[in-house]
Design an enzyme around this catalytic site. Structure first.
Site, PDB file in Angstrom:
ATOM      1  N   GLU A  96       0.894  -1.135   0.097  1.00  0.00           N
ATOM      2  CA  GLU A  96      -0.221   0.068  -0.053  1.00  0.00           C
ATOM      3  C   GLU A  96       0.911   1.321  -0.067  1.00  0.00           C
ATOM      4  O   GLU A  96       2.098   1.340   0.323  1.00  0.00           O
ATOM      5  CB  GLU A  96      -0.900  -0.072   1.284  1.00  0.00           C
ATOM      6  CG  GLU A  96      -2.307  -0.155   1.053  1.00  0.00           C
ATOM      7  CD  GLU A  96      -3.042   1.057   0.304  1.00  0.00           C
ATOM      8  OE1 GLU A  96      -2.453   1.760  -0.203  1.00  0.00           O
ATOM      9  OE2 GLU A  96      -4.329   1.015   0.561  1.00  0.00           O
ATOM     10  N   ASP A  97       0.234   2.343  -0.468  1.00  0.00           N
ATOM     11  CA  ASP A  97       1.191   3.819  -0.183  1.00  0.00           C
ATOM     12  C   ASP A  97       0.916   4.161   0.957  1.00  0.00           C
ATOM     13  O   ASP A  97       2.067   4.596   1.619  1.00  0.00           O
ATOM     14  CB  ASP A  97       0.538   4.757  -1.594  1.00  0.00           C
ATOM     15  CG  ASP A  97      -0.982   4.816  -1.594  1.00  0.00           C
ATOM     16  OD1 ASP A  97      -1.726   4.200  -0.572  1.00  0.00           O
ATOM     17  OD2 ASP A  97      -1.398   5.564  -2.244  1.00  0.00           O
ATOM     18  N   ASP A 100      -4.282   5.149   6.412  1.00  0.00           N
ATOM     19  CA  ASP A 100      -4.930   6.135   6.975  1.00  0.00           C
ATOM     20  C   ASP A 100      -6.091   5.932   7.657  1.00  0.00           C
ATOM     21  O   ASP A 100      -5.605   5.352   9.091  1.00  0.00           O
ATOM     22  CB  ASP A 100      -5.377   7.332   5.623  1.00  0.00           C
ATOM     23  CG  ASP A 100      -6.091   8.479   6.255  1.00  0.00           C
ATOM     24  OD1 ASP A 100      -5.391   8.886   7.033  1.00  0.00           O
ATOM     25  OD2 ASP A 100      -7.043   8.816   5.429  1.00  0.00           O
ATOM     26  N   PHE A 149      -1.700  15.790   4.817  1.00  0.00           N
ATOM     27  CA  PHE A 149      -1.985  15.370   3.410  1.00  0.00           C
ATOM     28  C   PHE A 149      -0.796  15.408   2.685  1.00  0.00           C
ATOM     29  O   PHE A 149      -0.254  16.453   2.604  1.00  0.00           O
ATOM     30  CB  PHE A 149      -3.291  16.043   2.896  1.00  0.00           C
ATOM     31  CG  PHE A 149      -3.814  15.042   1.735  1.00  0.00           C
ATOM     32  CD1 PHE A 149      -4.821  13.996   1.937  1.00  0.00           C
ATOM     33  CD2 PHE A 149      -3.425  15.191   0.471  1.00  0.00           C
ATOM     34  CE1 PHE A 149      -5.316  13.214   0.984  1.00  0.00           C
ATOM     35  CE2 PHE A 149      -3.914  14.447  -0.473  1.00  0.00           C
ATOM     36  CZ  PHE A 149      -4.732  13.328  -0.132  1.00  0.00           C
ATOM     37  N   ARG A 162       1.042  12.770  -8.676  1.00  0.00           N
ATOM     38  CA  ARG A 162       1.628  11.407  -8.502  1.00  0.00           C
ATOM     39  C   ARG A 162       2.924  11.624  -8.813  1.00  0.00           C
ATOM     40  O   ARG A 162       3.944  10.533  -8.665  1.00  0.00           O
ATOM     41  CB  ARG A 162       0.844  10.329  -9.249  1.00  0.00           C
ATOM     42  CG  ARG A 162      -0.578  10.085  -8.769  1.00  0.00           C
ATOM     43  CD  ARG A 162      -1.069   8.961  -9.439  1.00  0.00           C
ATOM     44  NE  ARG A 162      -2.437   8.635  -9.188  1.00  0.00           N
ATOM     45  CZ  ARG A 162      -3.214   8.318  -8.361  1.00  0.00           C
ATOM     46  NH1 ARG A 162      -2.601   7.871  -7.034  1.00  0.00           N
ATOM     47  NH2 ARG A 162      -4.428   8.095  -8.375  1.00  0.00           N
TER      48      ARG A 162
HETATM   49  P1  IMP Z   1      -7.794   4.541   4.206  1.00  0.00           P
HETATM   50  O1  IMP Z   1      -8.762   3.455   3.733  1.00  0.00           O
HETATM   51  O2  IMP Z   1      -8.295   5.682   4.796  1.00  0.00           O
HETATM   52  O3  IMP Z   1      -6.647   3.995   4.823  1.00  0.00           O
HETATM   53  O4  IMP Z   1      -7.052   5.359   2.934  1.00  0.00           O
HETATM   54  C1  IMP Z   1      -6.172   4.697   2.454  1.00  0.00           C
HETATM   55  C2  IMP Z   1      -6.085   5.337   0.893  1.00  0.00           C
HETATM   56  O5  IMP Z   1      -6.395   6.692   1.014  1.00  0.00           O
HETATM   57  C3  IMP Z   1      -4.650   5.372   0.224  1.00  0.00           C
HETATM   58  O6  IMP Z   1      -4.318   4.154  -0.439  1.00  0.00           O
HETATM   59  C4  IMP Z   1      -4.519   6.727  -0.374  1.00  0.00           C
HETATM   60  O7  IMP Z   1      -5.039   6.255  -1.687  1.00  0.00           O
HETATM   61  C5  IMP Z   1      -5.463   7.471   0.307  1.00  0.00           C
HETATM   62  N1  IMP Z   1      -4.838   8.544   1.045  1.00  0.00           N
HETATM   63  C6  IMP Z   1      -4.716   8.519   2.364  1.00  0.00           C
HETATM   64  N2  IMP Z   1      -4.028   9.592   3.065  1.00  0.00           N
HETATM   65  C7  IMP Z   1      -3.588  10.193   1.706  1.00  0.00           C
HETATM   66  C8  IMP Z   1      -2.528  11.254   1.834  1.00  0.00           C
HETATM   67  O8  IMP Z   1      -2.146  12.007   2.562  1.00  0.00           O
HETATM   68  N3  IMP Z   1      -2.170  11.567   0.419  1.00  0.00           N
HETATM   69  C9  IMP Z   1      -2.831  11.030  -0.793  1.00  0.00           C
HETATM   70  N4  IMP Z   1      -3.585   9.958  -0.475  1.00  0.00           N
HETATM   71  C10 IMP Z   1      -4.028   9.317   0.750  1.00  0.00           C
HETATM   72 MG    MG Z   2      -5.634   7.751  -3.641  1.00  0.00          MG
END
Ligand code: IMP
Ligand code: MG
Length: 172
Positions: A96-97, A100, A149, A162
């Site tokens: 994963e990137d 969050d 962010f 990106r």
């Molecule tokens: P989660 O489901 O809330 O854990 O979100 C995960 C996804 O939200 C990541 O795979 C990202 O694509 C996006 N995301 C969360 N925080 C950021 C950020 O700071 N910058 C860009 N994308 C984010």
């Molecule tokens: Mg995203």
């Protein structure tokens, strides 16, 4: 909104940490074949750099996950290209990137677990532990960051930025 002039994480810092993660993963999976489940689109840069440094053989699976609009998690997670046969009985590592709220990974890990992999683990470049809504922890974390962010190195803001080579803060 635009990226900060100075990066939060420079290309050198990222490169060094990716090398360390690849070392740890290669040691942990020594003698086994790894199936990487790469979460599109954000994790492609990280995954490619990681794969180049791994010393174990790798199979690749891609899934598409979507939950974000602007800088807000929508709370709904859409998964497409669901992995099935490709992960059954295999040593699976999700790449994963950023972790969050944890919603995306919770849904994805549940889906993968149902396909009965031999082992299942999670690797994320970035982690925002203070944002967690569902309890999920990564086995490999590149960098833990505050509730900020960020964009670049695969991470987007509405599909922009990106392509930045480093990780930058998104600023007013
Ligand atoms: P989660 O489901 O809330 O854990 O979100 C995960 C996804 O939200 C990541 O795979 C990202 O694509 C996006 N995301 C969360 N925080 C950021 C950020 O700071 N910058 C860009 N994308 C984010
Ligand atoms: Mg995203």
């Amino acid at each position: 909104m635009r990226p900060s002039k100075d990066p939060l994480l420079s290309t050198q810092t990222i490169e060094a940490r990716v090398g360390e993660l690849a070392g740890a993963i290669s040691r942990d999976y020594e003698g086994r074949e790894l199936t990487l489940v790469v979460v599109l689109k954000g994790a492609v840069f990280f995954a490619a750099d990681l794969i180049k440094r791994l010393t174990v053989p790798v199979r690749l699976v891609f899934v598409r996950a979507r939950s974000y609009q602007d800088t807000e998690s929508t709370g709904r997670v859409e998964l497409t290209g669901g992995p099935g046969d490709e992960v059954a009985g295999r040593h699976v590592l999700v790449v994963e990137d950023i972790l969050d709220t944890g919603r995306t990974c919770t849904v994805l890990l549940e889906r993968l677990r149902a396909a009965q992999p031999a082992t299942l683990a999670l690797c994320t470049l970035l982690d925002k532990p203070s944002r967690r809504v569902t309890p999920v922890e990564a086995d490999y974390v590149g960098f833990a960051i505050d509730n900020l962010f960020v964009v670049g190195y695969g991470l987007d803001f509405n599909e922009e930025y990106r392509d930045l080579k480093a990780v930058h803060l998104l600023e007013e």
